[in-house]
Motif scaffolding. Structure first.
Motif, PDB file in Angstrom:
ATOM      1  N   GLN A 185     -13.658  15.147   7.207  1.00  0.00           N
ATOM      2  CA  GLN A 185     -11.828  14.507   7.399  1.00  0.00           C
ATOM      3  C   GLN A 185     -11.172  14.178   8.114  1.00  0.00           C
ATOM      4  N   ILE A 186     -11.917  14.525   9.219  1.00  0.00           N
ATOM      5  CA  ILE A 186     -10.754  14.916  11.191  1.00  0.00           C
ATOM      6  C   ILE A 186     -11.970  13.577  10.968  1.00  0.00           C
ATOM      7  N   ALA A 187     -13.199  13.534  10.695  1.00  0.00           N
ATOM      8  CA  ALA A 187     -13.574  12.161  11.334  1.00  0.00           C
ATOM      9  C   ALA A 187     -13.206  10.848  10.173  1.00  0.00           C
ATOM     10  N   THR A 188     -13.315  11.070   9.316  1.00  0.00           N
ATOM     11  CA  THR A 188     -11.678  10.159   8.156  1.00  0.00           C
ATOM     12  C   THR A 188     -11.311   9.396   8.524  1.00  0.00           C
ATOM     13  N   LEU A 233      -3.487  12.390  12.810  1.00  0.00           N
ATOM     14  CA  LEU A 233      -3.666  13.618  13.503  1.00  0.00           C
ATOM     15  C   LEU A 233      -2.747  14.912  13.904  1.00  0.00           C
ATOM     16  N   ARG A 234      -2.535  15.341  13.187  1.00  0.00           N
ATOM     17  CA  ARG A 234      -1.775  16.737  13.739  1.00  0.00           C
ATOM     18  C   ARG A 234      -2.357  17.853  13.575  1.00  0.00           C
ATOM     19  N   LEU A 235      -2.650  18.519  15.076  1.00  0.00           N
ATOM     20  CA  LEU A 235      -3.564  19.841  15.240  1.00  0.00           C
ATOM     21  C   LEU A 235      -1.851  20.878  15.015  1.00  0.00           C
ATOM     22  N   VAL A 236      -2.647  22.087  14.017  1.00  0.00           N
ATOM     23  CA  VAL A 236      -1.498  23.559  14.563  1.00  0.00           C
ATOM     24  C   VAL A 236      -2.769  24.449  14.411  1.00  0.00           C
ATOM     25  N   ARG A 237      -2.670  24.955  16.245  1.00  0.00           N
ATOM     26  CA  ARG A 237      -3.531  26.312  16.735  1.00  0.00           C
ATOM     27  C   ARG A 237      -3.051  27.927  15.957  1.00  0.00           C
ATOM     28  N   SER A 238      -4.312  28.419  15.501  1.00  0.00           N
ATOM     29  CA  SER A 238      -3.880  29.899  14.562  1.00  0.00           C
ATOM     30  C   SER A 238      -3.890  30.339  16.601  1.00  0.00           C
ATOM     31  N   GLU A 239      -3.902  32.026  16.773  1.00  0.00           N
ATOM     32  CA  GLU A 239      -3.690  32.575  18.027  1.00  0.00           C
ATOM     33  C   GLU A 239      -5.427  32.550  17.723  1.00  0.00           C
ATOM     34  N   GLU A 240      -6.411  32.473  16.818  1.00  0.00           N
ATOM     35  CA  GLU A 240      -7.236  33.198  17.488  1.00  0.00           C
ATOM     36  C   GLU A 240      -8.420  31.260  17.209  1.00  0.00           C
ATOM     37  N   LYS A 245       0.607  -1.301   0.050  1.00  0.00           N
ATOM     38  CA  LYS A 245       0.018  -0.133  -0.307  1.00  0.00           C
ATOM     39  C   LYS A 245       0.886   1.171   0.115  1.00  0.00           C
ATOM     40  N   ARG A 246       0.953   2.012  -0.935  1.00  0.00           N
ATOM     41  CA  ARG A 246       1.517   3.215  -1.847  1.00  0.00           C
ATOM     42  C   ARG A 246       0.577   4.232  -1.141  1.00  0.00           C
ATOM     43  N   ARG A 247       1.275   4.979  -0.250  1.00  0.00           N
ATOM     44  CA  ARG A 247       0.742   6.157   0.243  1.00  0.00           C
ATOM     45  C   ARG A 247       1.269   7.598  -0.739  1.00  0.00           C
ATOM     46  N   ILE A 248       0.712   8.303  -1.597  1.00  0.00           N
ATOM     47  CA  ILE A 248       1.081   9.440  -2.843  1.00  0.00           C
ATOM     48  C   ILE A 248       1.047  10.778  -1.519  1.00  0.00           C
ATOM     49  N   TYR A 249       0.923  11.209  -0.413  1.00  0.00           N
ATOM     50  CA  TYR A 249       0.918  12.711   0.174  1.00  0.00           C
ATOM     51  C   TYR A 249       1.282  12.215   1.798  1.00  0.00           C
ATOM     52  N   SER A 250       2.090  12.660   1.876  1.00  0.00           N
ATOM     53  CA  SER A 250       2.985  13.015   2.823  1.00  0.00           C
ATOM     54  C   SER A 250       1.929  13.273   4.342  1.00  0.00           C
ATOM     55  N   MET A 251       1.307  14.450   3.945  1.00  0.00           N
ATOM     56  CA  MET A 251       0.545  15.910   4.827  1.00  0.00           C
ATOM     57  C   MET A 251      -1.253  15.713   3.783  1.00  0.00           C
ATOM     58  N   PHE A 252      -1.966  16.000   4.033  1.00  0.00           N
ATOM     59  CA  PHE A 252      -3.538  15.972   3.739  1.00  0.00           C
ATOM     60  C   PHE A 252      -3.436  17.403   5.134  1.00  0.00           C
ATOM     61  N   LEU A 253      -4.196  18.533   4.025  1.00  0.00           N
ATOM     62  CA  LEU A 253      -3.775  19.579   5.169  1.00  0.00           C
ATOM     63  C   LEU A 253      -5.631  20.019   4.742  1.00  0.00           C
ATOM     64  N   CYS A 254      -6.242  20.066   5.762  1.00  0.00           N
ATOM     65  CA  CYS A 254      -7.576  20.699   6.344  1.00  0.00           C
ATOM     66  C   CYS A 254      -7.372  21.685   7.076  1.00  0.00           C
ATOM     67  N   CYS A 259      -0.421   9.917   4.995  1.00  0.00           N
ATOM     68  CA  CYS A 259       0.735   9.200   6.225  1.00  0.00           C
ATOM     69  C   CYS A 259      -0.072   9.771   6.805  1.00  0.00           C
ATOM     70  N   SER A 260      -0.732  11.484   6.744  1.00  0.00           N
ATOM     71  CA  SER A 260      -1.648  12.115   7.989  1.00  0.00           C
ATOM     72  C   SER A 260      -1.843  13.244   8.046  1.00  0.00           C
ATOM     73  N   VAL A 261      -3.332  13.576   8.441  1.00  0.00           N
ATOM     74  CA  VAL A 261      -3.779  14.725   8.175  1.00  0.00           C
ATOM     75  C   VAL A 261      -3.239  15.831   9.283  1.00  0.00           C
ATOM     76  N   VAL A 262      -3.389  16.818   8.994  1.00  0.00           N
ATOM     77  CA  VAL A 262      -2.813  18.146   9.472  1.00  0.00           C
ATOM     78  C   VAL A 262      -3.803  19.116   9.412  1.00  0.00           C
ATOM     79  N   VAL A 263      -4.072  19.545  10.162  1.00  0.00           N
ATOM     80  CA  VAL A 263      -5.055  20.616  10.643  1.00  0.00           C
ATOM     81  C   VAL A 263      -4.465  22.193  11.367  1.00  0.00           C
ATOM     82  N   LEU A 264      -5.068  23.079  10.343  1.00  0.00           N
ATOM     83  CA  LEU A 264      -4.835  23.954  10.740  1.00  0.00           C
ATOM     84  C   LEU A 264      -6.301  24.812  11.400  1.00  0.00           C
TER      85      LEU A 264
END
Length: 192
Positions: free
Chosen positions: A136-139, A147-154, A61-70, A117-122
């Motif tokens: 996307q997050i539920a999937t 899942l990797r979470l990146v929080r903004s100031e808001e 199983k090959r994954r094309i994307y290193s990360m998916f930005l949500c 490979c991983s989902v990065v949620v901005l």
């Protein structure tokens, strides 16, 4: 690879034929038989194991994307493109921005499930309220994609309540989520 296997098989056949041609003394036959048996097994393993490894690598199983930005397009569109640019410079695989298939939530969730490979949620103030981000997050949670979470100031800590989610999304979007096999309860569980 095929040439290596053929050469190895010919060599094994040569050893087997040559041992039957030789007429060793009766006392040496047992030791020669053991040596030839061990060599035959080793050569067989040398021919078969690389073949299994090559087949496994080919059909793995090959994954094309290193990360998916949500992300929420209005809240973090520019930041997402900048983040994708920087991440793409440091990895050997592509970064998927969900705006590439903005009108196709089925395909984006399939990419999360199969090709990522991983989902990065901005996280911005609106990310968790966006129905496609929720899908996307539920999937990702459902299919154990990290899942990797990146929080903004808001962004404020605390996920939306179940009733808030259902009332915030149009019924057509809820229906689309349902067709993808995602319920509001699964979204809420993924947010918890």
């Amino acid at each position: 690879n095929v040439a290596d296997i053929c050469v190895t098989l010919v060599f094994v056949a040569f050893i087997c034929v040559s041992t039957s041609v030789l007429q060793p003394a009766e006392s040496d036959r047992a030791s020669i038989g053991i040596v030839v048996g061990i060599l035959s097994v080793l050569f067989f393993m040398a021919a078969v194991l690389p073949s299994f490894f090559a087949l496994g690598k080919r059909y793995a199983k090959r994954r094309i994307y290193s990360m998916f930005l949500c992300y929420h397009l209005r809240g973090a569109g520019v930041f997402a493109r900048w983040f994708a640019f920087l991440a793409g410079r440091h990895g050997d695989k592509q970064v998927f921005l969900d705006s590439h298939l903005f009108d196709d939530p089925f395909h984006t969730c399939a990419i999360v499930k199969i090709d990522t490979c991983s989902v990065v949620v901005l996280l911005t103030s609106q990310t968790l309220n966006r129905v496609w981000c929720a899908g996307q997050i539920a999937t990702a949670v459902q299919h154990r994609v990290p899942l990797r979470l990146v929080r903004s100031e808001e962004f404020t800590v605390g996920s939306p309540r179940l009733l808030e989610l259902e009332s915030a999304w149009p019924s057509a979007d809820l229906s689309t989520l349902g067709q993808m096999g995602i319920s509001v309860e699964q979204v809420y569980a993924a947010y918890s």
